[in-house]
Enzyme design. Structure first.
Site, PDB file in Angstrom:
ATOM      1  N   ARG A   1       0.827  -1.215   0.000  1.00 52.11           N
ATOM      2  CA  ARG A   1       0.000   0.000   0.000  1.00 52.11           C
ATOM      3  C   ARG A   1       0.854   1.255   0.000  1.00 52.11           C
ATOM      4  NH1 ARG A   1      -5.499  -0.107   2.666  1.00 52.11           N
ATOM      5  NH2 ARG A   1      -4.721   1.655   3.858  1.00 52.11           N
ATOM      6  N   SER A   2       1.990   1.214   0.670  1.00 54.10           N
ATOM      7  CA  SER A   2       2.895   2.379   0.627  1.00 54.10           C
ATOM      8  C   SER A   2       3.311   2.643  -0.821  1.00 54.10           C
ATOM      9  CB  SER A   2       4.138   2.134   1.491  1.00 54.10           C
ATOM     10  OG  SER A   2       3.772   1.870   2.819  1.00 54.10           O
TER      11      SER A   2
ATOM     12  N   SER B   1      -1.991   1.733   8.027  1.00 51.46           N
ATOM     13  CA  SER B   1      -2.990   2.549   7.303  1.00 51.46           C
ATOM     14  C   SER B   1      -2.812   4.044   7.524  1.00 51.46           C
ATOM     15  CB  SER B   1      -4.404   2.136   7.706  1.00 51.46           C
ATOM     16  OG  SER B   1      -4.698   0.870   7.183  1.00 51.46           O
TER      17      SER B   1
ATOM     18  N   GLU C   1       0.085   5.280   5.531  1.00 48.79           N
ATOM     19  CA  GLU C   1      -0.185   5.308   4.086  1.00 48.79           C
ATOM     20  C   GLU C   1      -1.083   6.496   3.719  1.00 48.79           C
ATOM     21  OE1 GLU C   1       0.373   0.641   4.701  1.00 48.79           O
ATOM     22  OE2 GLU C   1      -1.647   1.427   4.461  1.00 48.79           O
TER      23      GLU C   1
ATOM     24  N   SER D   1       8.236   4.349   3.184  1.00 47.13           N
ATOM     25  CA  SER D   1       8.187   3.095   3.946  1.00 47.13           C
ATOM     26  C   SER D   1       7.960   3.424   5.414  1.00 47.13           C
ATOM     27  CB  SER D   1       9.491   2.310   3.778  1.00 47.13           C
ATOM     28  OG  SER D   1       9.514   1.213   4.676  1.00 47.13           O
ATOM     29  N   GLY D   2       6.822   3.024   5.936  1.00 50.81           N
ATOM     30  CA  GLY D   2       6.525   3.308   7.338  1.00 50.81           C
ATOM     31  C   GLY D   2       7.575   2.735   8.264  1.00 50.81           C
ATOM     32  N   SER D   3       7.867   1.465   8.094  1.00 51.63           N
ATOM     33  CA  SER D   3       8.868   0.815   8.957  1.00 51.63           C
ATOM     34  C   SER D   3      10.264   1.342   8.669  1.00 51.63           C
ATOM     35  CB  SER D   3       8.847  -0.698   8.723  1.00 51.63           C
ATOM     36  OG  SER D   3       9.190  -0.970   7.381  1.00 51.63           O
ATOM     37  N   GLY D   4      10.503   1.720   7.432  1.00 50.59           N
ATOM     38  CA  GLY D   4      11.853   2.117   7.017  1.00 50.59           C
ATOM     39  C   GLY D   4      12.790   0.923   6.949  1.00 50.59           C
ATOM     40  N   GLU D   5      12.222  -0.277   6.967  1.00 48.89           N
ATOM     41  CA  GLU D   5      13.044  -1.490   7.007  1.00 48.89           C
ATOM     42  C   GLU D   5      12.637  -2.504   5.949  1.00 48.89           C
ATOM     43  OE1 GLU D   5      15.630  -1.547   8.761  1.00 48.89           O
ATOM     44  OE2 GLU D   5      15.271  -0.097  10.362  1.00 48.89           O
ATOM     45  N   THR D   6      11.722  -2.173   5.075  1.00 47.05           N
ATOM     46  CA  THR D   6      11.282  -3.150   4.071  1.00 47.05           C
ATOM     47  C   THR D   6      12.459  -3.526   3.181  1.00 47.05           C
ATOM     48  OG1 THR D   6       9.018  -2.369   4.199  1.00 47.05           O
ATOM     49  CG2 THR D   6       9.620  -3.514   2.186  1.00 47.05           C
TER      50      THR D   6
ATOM     51  N   ARG E   1       1.076  12.398 -10.484  1.00 46.56           N
ATOM     52  CA  ARG E   1       0.937  13.860 -10.404  1.00 46.56           C
ATOM     53  C   ARG E   1       2.238  14.567 -10.827  1.00 46.56           C
ATOM     54  NH1 ARG E   1      -3.782  13.513 -10.850  1.00 46.56           N
ATOM     55  NH2 ARG E   1      -5.302  13.731  -9.173  1.00 46.56           N
TER      56      ARG E   1
ATOM     57  N   ASP F   1       0.516  14.877  -1.794  1.00 43.64           N
ATOM     58  CA  ASP F   1      -0.402  15.779  -2.512  1.00 43.64           C
ATOM     59  C   ASP F   1      -0.117  17.240  -2.131  1.00 43.64           C
ATOM     60  OD1 ASP F   1      -1.768  14.113  -4.206  1.00 43.64           O
ATOM     61  OD2 ASP F   1      -3.505  13.841  -2.918  1.00 43.64           O
TER      62      ASP F   1
ATOM     63  N   HIS G   1       2.003  14.762 -14.374  1.00 44.38           N
ATOM     64  CA  HIS G   1       1.053  15.813 -14.778  1.00 44.38           C
ATOM     65  C   HIS G   1       1.683  17.198 -14.676  1.00 44.38           C
ATOM     66  CE1 HIS G   1      -2.490  12.923 -13.727  1.00 44.38           C
ATOM     67  NE2 HIS G   1      -2.147  12.814 -14.996  1.00 44.38           N
TER      68      HIS G   1
HETATM   69  O1  LIG Z   1       5.532   0.889   4.600  1.00 42.73           O
HETATM   70  P1  LIG Z   1       6.394  -0.308   4.822  1.00 42.73           P
HETATM   71  O2  LIG Z   1       6.834  -0.484   6.245  1.00 42.73           O
HETATM   72  O3  LIG Z   1       7.553  -0.372   3.874  1.00 42.73           O
HETATM   73  O4  LIG Z   1       5.525  -1.576   4.542  1.00 42.73           O
HETATM   74  C1  LIG Z   1       4.869  -1.844   3.368  1.00 42.73           C
HETATM   75  C2  LIG Z   1       3.922  -2.977   3.640  1.00 42.73           C
HETATM   76  O5  LIG Z   1       2.925  -2.547   4.561  1.00 42.73           O
HETATM   77  C3  LIG Z   1       1.656  -2.607   3.964  1.00 42.73           C
HETATM   78  O6  LIG Z   1       1.431  -1.357   3.345  1.00 42.73           O
HETATM   79  C4  LIG Z   1       0.579  -2.978   4.943  1.00 42.73           C
HETATM   80  O7  LIG Z   1       0.312  -2.017   5.914  1.00 42.73           O
HETATM   81  C5  LIG Z   1       1.780  -3.611   2.897  1.00 42.73           C
HETATM   82  O8  LIG Z   1       0.936  -3.354   1.845  1.00 42.73           O
HETATM   83  C6  LIG Z   1       3.234  -3.571   2.493  1.00 42.73           C
HETATM   84  O9  LIG Z   1       3.698  -4.831   2.215  1.00 42.73           O
END
Ligand SMILES: O=P(O)(O)OC[C@H]1O[C@](O)(CO)[C@@H](O)[C@@H]1O
Length: 183
Positions: free
Chosen positions: A44-45, A147, A150, A84-89, A55, A158, A58
């Site tokens: 989702r990120s 969520s 994201e 990346s929320g975790s910053g660790e993906t 954009r 935006d 655009h």
């Molecule tokens: O934002 P992050 O930590 O890189 O994680 C991305 C992952 O988290 C999710 O967005 C789920 O919240 C997944 O769709 C995705 O695999």
């Protein structure tokens, strides 16, 4: 019955108040200083990053989504924007190293400064949210996993688009001319 929509909007308002000062300006400047902009994110990120790339296109900027079949190589002078929320993906961390090795600049949008992305990116914007394992920031949200992050990612990006529109005196009309016409 709980009004979940109102709850989410309240979470977003609260998180927006906690956003670091000048985040939009710093990102907008880095984007306009780049030869080309690459975006990357997982799941989702990644979807939010793709929405941002659309954009940028655009706006008439050279924007590419990492992993697409038509995406070219990154070069010195280019900017890689990673969300990346975790910053660790794991898949993203390899790209970060590769982009640096190729002398590109990396901007990271993440939650924790201490994460790998937060500590290694050249430009970091910290978003107040909870990562997918909810190991921090769980008090900010009732939503599952990442969520809130994201949603904040989409809203912040935006806002960056609005800032660039202001800097370049663009409007929805000038941008609509570049909208896809084969859909
Ligand atoms: O934002 P992050 O930590 O890189 O994680 C991305 C992952 O988290 C999710 O967005 C789920 O919240 C997944 O769709 C995705 O695999």
């Amino acid at each position: 019955m709980t009004n979940y929509v109102a709850t989410i909007v309240r979470e977003l308002e609260h998180a927006a108040e906690l956003l670091p000062e000048g985040a939009c300006d710093r990102l907008a400047d880095a984007i306009l200083n780049a030869d080309a902009i690459f975006v990357a994110g997982a799941g989702r990120s990644g979807l939010m990053m793709k929405a941002f790339a659309m954009r940028l296109m655009h706006l008439g900027l050279r924007a590419h989504v990492v992993g697409e079949t038509v995406t070219p190589g990154i070069s010195p002078g280019d900017l890689l924007v990673m969300g990346s929320g975790s910053g660790e993906t794991r898949s993203l961390l390899g790209m970060l190293e590769k982009a640096h090795a190729l002398q590109a600049t990396v901007a990271g949008l993440t939650i924790r400064q201490q994460s790998t992305l937060g500590s290694r990116a050249d430009l970091v914007v910290l978003l107040p949210a909870s990562p997918k394992d909810q190991s921090s920031g769980a008090d900010l949200t009732i939503q599952p996993m990442g969520s809130l992050f994201e949603q904040m990612l989409l809203i912040l990006l935006d806002a960056v688009i609005l800032r660039i529109m202001e800097m370049q005196a663009q409007n929805s009309g000038t941008m609509y001319g570049k909208h896809a016409n084969l859909e």
